[in-house]
Design a protein around this motif. Structure first.
Motif, PDB file in Angstrom:
ATOM      1  N   ALA A  19       0.830  -1.210   0.000  1.00 14.89           N
ATOM      2  CA  ALA A  19       0.000   0.000   0.000  1.00 14.89           C
ATOM      3  C   ALA A  19       0.867   1.263   0.000  1.00 14.89           C
ATOM      4  O   ALA A  19       0.572   2.225  -0.717  1.00 14.89           O
ATOM      5  CB  ALA A  19      -0.926  -0.011   1.218  1.00 14.89           C
ATOM      6  N   ASN A  21       3.859   1.517  -1.188  1.00 13.02           N
ATOM      7  CA  ASN A  21       4.466   1.638  -2.526  1.00 13.02           C
ATOM      8  C   ASN A  21       3.483   2.269  -3.504  1.00 13.02           C
ATOM      9  O   ASN A  21       3.868   3.121  -4.315  1.00 13.02           O
ATOM     10  CB  ASN A  21       4.924   0.266  -3.030  1.00 13.02           C
ATOM     11  CG  ASN A  21       6.209  -0.209  -2.360  1.00 13.02           C
ATOM     12  OD1 ASN A  21       6.944   0.593  -1.777  1.00 13.02           O
ATOM     13  ND2 ASN A  21       6.475  -1.505  -2.430  1.00 13.02           N
ATOM     14  N   TRP A  22       2.218   1.844  -3.424  1.00  9.36           N
ATOM     15  CA  TRP A  22       1.221   2.455  -4.331  1.00  9.36           C
ATOM     16  C   TRP A  22       1.102   3.954  -4.047  1.00  9.36           C
ATOM     17  O   TRP A  22       1.089   4.787  -4.967  1.00  9.36           O
ATOM     18  CB  TRP A  22      -0.152   1.778  -4.187  1.00  9.36           C
ATOM     19  CG  TRP A  22      -1.129   2.313  -5.198  1.00  9.36           C
ATOM     20  CD1 TRP A  22      -1.273   1.900  -6.491  1.00  9.36           C
ATOM     21  CD2 TRP A  22      -2.038   3.414  -5.024  1.00  9.36           C
ATOM     22  NE1 TRP A  22      -2.229   2.664  -7.124  1.00  9.36           N
ATOM     23  CE2 TRP A  22      -2.710   3.606  -6.251  1.00  9.36           C
ATOM     24  CE3 TRP A  22      -2.344   4.251  -3.941  1.00  9.36           C
ATOM     25  CZ2 TRP A  22      -3.680   4.593  -6.439  1.00  9.36           C
ATOM     26  CZ3 TRP A  22      -3.296   5.237  -4.121  1.00  9.36           C
ATOM     27  CH2 TRP A  22      -3.966   5.403  -5.353  1.00  9.36           C
ATOM     28  N   ARG A  23       1.017   4.288  -2.780  1.00 10.02           N
ATOM     29  CA  ARG A  23       0.905   5.700  -2.381  1.00 10.02           C
ATOM     30  C   ARG A  23       2.104   6.513  -2.881  1.00 10.02           C
ATOM     31  O   ARG A  23       1.954   7.627  -3.389  1.00 10.02           O
ATOM     32  CB  ARG A  23       0.888   5.729  -0.873  1.00 10.02           C
ATOM     33  CG  ARG A  23       0.002   6.525   0.007  1.00 10.02           C
ATOM     34  CD  ARG A  23      -1.107   7.326  -0.426  1.00 10.02           C
ATOM     35  NE  ARG A  23      -2.392   6.930   0.118  1.00 10.02           N
ATOM     36  CZ  ARG A  23      -2.763   7.040   1.390  1.00 10.02           C
ATOM     37  NH1 ARG A  23      -1.963   7.521   2.300  1.00 10.02           N
ATOM     38  NH2 ARG A  23      -3.958   6.658   1.764  1.00 10.02           N
ATOM     39  N   ASP A  26       1.838   7.025  -6.519  1.00 13.66           N
ATOM     40  CA  ASP A  26       0.745   7.963  -6.777  1.00 13.66           C
ATOM     41  C   ASP A  26       1.223   9.405  -6.593  1.00 13.66           C
ATOM     42  O   ASP A  26       0.794  10.314  -7.301  1.00 13.66           O
ATOM     43  CB  ASP A  26      -0.420   7.639  -5.838  1.00 13.66           C
ATOM     44  CG  ASP A  26      -1.679   8.410  -6.187  1.00 13.66           C
ATOM     45  OD1 ASP A  26      -1.985   8.521  -7.395  1.00 13.66           O
ATOM     46  OD2 ASP A  26      -2.358   8.899  -5.260  1.00 13.66           O
ATOM     47  N   THR A  34      -3.352   6.831 -10.871  1.00  9.55           N
ATOM     48  CA  THR A  34      -2.412   5.731 -10.697  1.00  9.55           C
ATOM     49  C   THR A  34      -3.191   4.426 -10.621  1.00  9.55           C
ATOM     50  O   THR A  34      -3.948   4.202  -9.675  1.00  9.55           O
ATOM     51  CB  THR A  34      -1.579   5.927  -9.412  1.00  9.55           C
ATOM     52  OG1 THR A  34      -0.957   7.205  -9.482  1.00  9.55           O
ATOM     53  CG2 THR A  34      -0.527   4.838  -9.265  1.00  9.55           C
ATOM     54  N   ALA A  36      -3.162   0.045 -10.924  1.00 10.03           N
ATOM     55  CA  ALA A  36      -2.376  -1.004 -10.273  1.00 10.03           C
ATOM     56  C   ALA A  36      -2.467  -2.253 -11.137  1.00 10.03           C
ATOM     57  O   ALA A  36      -3.564  -2.699 -11.473  1.00 10.03           O
ATOM     58  CB  ALA A  36      -2.908  -1.289  -8.875  1.00 10.03           C
ATOM     59  N   LEU A  54      -4.592  -2.680  -2.143  1.00  9.35           N
ATOM     60  CA  LEU A  54      -4.383  -1.544  -3.044  1.00  9.35           C
ATOM     61  C   LEU A  54      -5.630  -0.664  -3.088  1.00  9.35           C
ATOM     62  O   LEU A  54      -5.538   0.567  -3.142  1.00  9.35           O
ATOM     63  CB  LEU A  54      -4.022  -2.047  -4.446  1.00  9.35           C
ATOM     64  CG  LEU A  54      -2.631  -2.696  -4.540  1.00  9.35           C
ATOM     65  CD1 LEU A  54      -2.513  -3.572  -5.786  1.00  9.35           C
ATOM     66  CD2 LEU A  54      -1.543  -1.613  -4.536  1.00  9.35           C
ATOM     67  N   ALA A  59      -6.406   2.798  -4.740  1.00  9.90           N
ATOM     68  CA  ALA A  59      -6.419   2.416  -6.167  1.00  9.90           C
ATOM     69  C   ALA A  59      -7.840   2.087  -6.610  1.00  9.90           C
ATOM     70  O   ALA A  59      -8.583   1.402  -5.896  1.00  9.90           O
ATOM     71  CB  ALA A  59      -5.508   1.215  -6.398  1.00  9.90           C
ATOM     72  N   SER A 201       5.834   0.791 -14.533  1.00  7.72           N
ATOM     73  CA  SER A 201       6.576   1.333 -13.385  1.00  7.72           C
ATOM     74  C   SER A 201       7.750   2.180 -13.833  1.00  7.72           C
ATOM     75  O   SER A 201       7.966   3.297 -13.342  1.00  7.72           O
ATOM     76  CB  SER A 201       7.135   0.195 -12.514  1.00  7.72           C
ATOM     77  OG  SER A 201       6.116  -0.633 -12.042  1.00  7.72           O
ATOM     78  N   LEU A 221       5.249  -1.798  -7.391  1.00  5.19           N
ATOM     79  CA  LEU A 221       4.325  -1.985  -6.266  1.00  5.19           C
ATOM     80  C   LEU A 221       4.805  -3.116  -5.368  1.00  5.19           C
ATOM     81  O   LEU A 221       4.639  -3.081  -4.146  1.00  5.19           O
ATOM     82  CB  LEU A 221       2.919  -2.327  -6.763  1.00  5.19           C
ATOM     83  CG  LEU A 221       2.171  -1.273  -7.560  1.00  5.19           C
ATOM     84  CD1 LEU A 221       0.877  -1.862  -8.112  1.00  5.19           C
ATOM     85  CD2 LEU A 221       1.874  -0.071  -6.667  1.00  5.19           C
TER      86      LEU A 221
END
Ligand SMILES: *Cc1c(COP(=O)(O)O)cnc(C)c1O
Length: 377
Positions: A19, A21-23, A26, A34, A36, A54, A59, A201, A221
Motif C-alpha cells: 500500500a 508503494n502504491w501511495r 501515486d 495511478t 495497479a 491496493l 487504487a 513502473s 508496487l
C-alpha cells in the motif's frame, strides 16, 4: 483448499508495504491517475489480498492480463474499473459485459466483436484501445489508426482510454522511449479528448512526459527494481524463509549434488534446505566451482548455494558460520531484508518479475501482514 500442516517454509507478504508503494508512486505521478497491475496473481503475492490492500490505499483502476484474473478482482472489489490487457478473448464479450471488465482491444477482429455486441444491445460498453508503438506485440498497428477512428466515428463510440506499452523503459536513456512517446502522440492526435496511458513502473519513474492521464505500475508496487542502474526506492513486500532439514559435514575433494557439479575445496559444513526448482527456486541458481549461483541467509549471514538445485532440495555451504550451527527446522532466508528479489534475480540471470511470479510455485505457508489502511496524510 488443500489440507496443510503449517509446517515448512513461510512466505510473508507485507500488505502495508504494498500500500505504501502504491501511495509513493501515486505521489510521483501526481496529476495522473495511478492504476495497479495485478496480473499473474499480483506478481505472485496473491491477487485477492493485493487488490483489496491496493483498493484500501486508494487504487480504483486495476489491470489484469486474463479474463479469469479480471473475475478474481471483480469478486474482491465490486466498485473498481478493471482493464483486461490480453484484450477480448473470442466469444467472451458477454462475460466481460456481465462482469464489467474492459478489454484492451488490440485488433480489428476484437474491435468488430466488441462493437457488434454494443450494437446488438444498443449500449456503448467501455473498453481501452491498445496501439503498438514499437514492440510488435499486442496492439493495433500504427497503420490502422485511421481505420479504427473511422470505424468508431460512424457509430459514435469512444473508448475510455487509448494506451500503448514501452519496450525499453527500464533504460531511461534508451532512444526508443522518445520514439515511442512521439508515435504515441501521433496516435493520440486522432483521438482528441480520450484519456491516454503509456507508462509501466519504469515509465512512471522516467518522467512526467510519460504519465498522460493514467500510469500502470506493476513491479514497483511489489518492491521490484523497475529501472536498471539506479537505487530501487520501493519497499520490499515479500519475505521467504524455507526450512533447514539437515546439517551435514563433508570433506575436501568430495562432490555435492546431482552431476557431481561442485567439488569441495575444503572440509565443509552444509545445510540442506527444503526448497528446490519445483518451488520456483530456479535451477539457474545452481553453481559450479567456476560459476557462482544463488544465495540464502542463515543466522543473518549470506551463504552460497553449491552444486545443482534439485526439485525439492538445495545445498548451502555454511562453513563460514563456524560454530554457529543452525538447527533443523530453522529458517533460511531466500528473499527478504538480506537477500533482495533483484539480488536473487541477478544470481539466476533473470529479472525480479520472474522471481516474484515464481513464488506461485512455492510449497510454503503464506501469511499476510498489515493491510492497505494507511494513516491519512
Ligand atoms: C505488465 C504490464 C504493465 C506493468 O509493468 P511493470 O513493468 O511491472 O510496471 C503495464 N502495462 C502493460 C501493458 C503490461 O503488460
Amino acid at each position: 483448499m488443500a489440507l496443510t500442516s503449517g509446517l515448512g517454509g513461510q512466505l510473508s507478504i507485507d500488505l502495508g508495504a504494498l500500500a505504501r508503494n502504491w501511495r509513493a508512486l501515486d505521489k510521483v505521478s501526481a496529476g495522473a491517475l495511478t492504476g495497479a497491475v495485478v496480473k499473474a496473481d499480483a506478481y505472485g503475492v496473491g491477487i485477492t489480498m493485493a487488490a483489496k490492500a491496493l483498493h484500501a490505499a486508494g487504487a480504483r483502476f486495476f489491470f489484469v492480463a486474463t479474463p479469469d484474473e479480471g473475475l478474481a478482482v471483480r469478486a474482491a472489489l465490486s466498485d473498481v474499473h478493471i482493464f483486461v490487457l490480453d484484450g477480448l478473448y473470442p466469444g467472451a464479450a458477454n462475460l466481460y459485459i456481465r462482469q464489467n471488465l474492459m478489454p484492451a482491444i488490440s485488433s480489428m477482429a476484437m474491435l468488430e466483436e466488441w462493437l457488434a455486441k454494443c450494437i446488438e444491445r444498443n449500449e456503448a460498453y467501455p473498453s481501452a484501445f491498445h496501439f503498438d508503438t514499437g514492440m510488435n506485440r499486442l496492439g493495433f498497428r500504427l497503420g490502422e489508426v485511421n481505420a479504427v477512428r473511422e470505424r468508431i466515428e460512424g457509430l459514435g463510440y469512444a473508448p475510455q482510454m487509448v494506451m500503448s506499452h514501452l519496450a525499453c523503459a527500464d533504460q531511461p536513456n534508451h532512444e526508443k522511449n522518445r520514439t515511442q512517446l512521439a508515435l504515441f502522440g501521433s496516435v493520440l492526435a486522432k483521438f482528441p479528448g480520450i484519456p491516454a496511458s503509456l507508462a509501466n513502473s519504469a515509465g512512471l519513474m522516467t518522467g512526467r512526459d510519460y504519465h498522460f492521464q493514467m500510469v500502470r505500475p506493476g513491479i514497483a508496487l511489489y518492491g521490484g527494481r523497475a529501472v536498471n542502474g539506479r537505487k530501487n526506492p520501493m519497499a520490499p513486500v515479500v519475505t521467504l524463509h524455507v526450512p533447514i532439514l539437515q546439517v551435514v559435514e563433508a570433506r575436501t575433494g568430495e562432490s555435492v549434488g546431482y552431476g557431481a557439479a561442485y567439488s569441495l575445496s575444503r572440509n565443509s559444513r552444509l545445510a540442506i534446505i527444503g526448497h528446490g526448482y519445483a518451488d520456483g527456486f530456479m535451477r539457474s541458481l545452481s553453481s559450479t566451482n567456476m560459476r557462482p549461483g544463488g544465495k540464502v541467509a542463515i543466522r543473518g549471514k549470506v551463504c552460497p548455494v553449491i552444486g545443482r538445485i534439485s526439485m525439492d532440495l538445495s545445498i548451502v555451504d555454511i562453513t563460514e558460520l563456524g560454530a554457529d550451527i543452525p538447527n533443523p527446522g530453522e529458517g533460511a532466508e531466500v528473499l527478504g531484508a538480506t537477500i533482495g528479489v533483484d539480488d536473487q534475480a541477478d544470481a539466476a540471470g533473470t529479472i525480479g518479475y520472474e522471481i516474484l511470479t515464481s513464488l506461485r510455485l512455492a510449497r510454503v505457508n503464506r501469511n499476510y501482514v498489515g493491510d492497505g489502511n494507511l494513516p491519512p496524510e
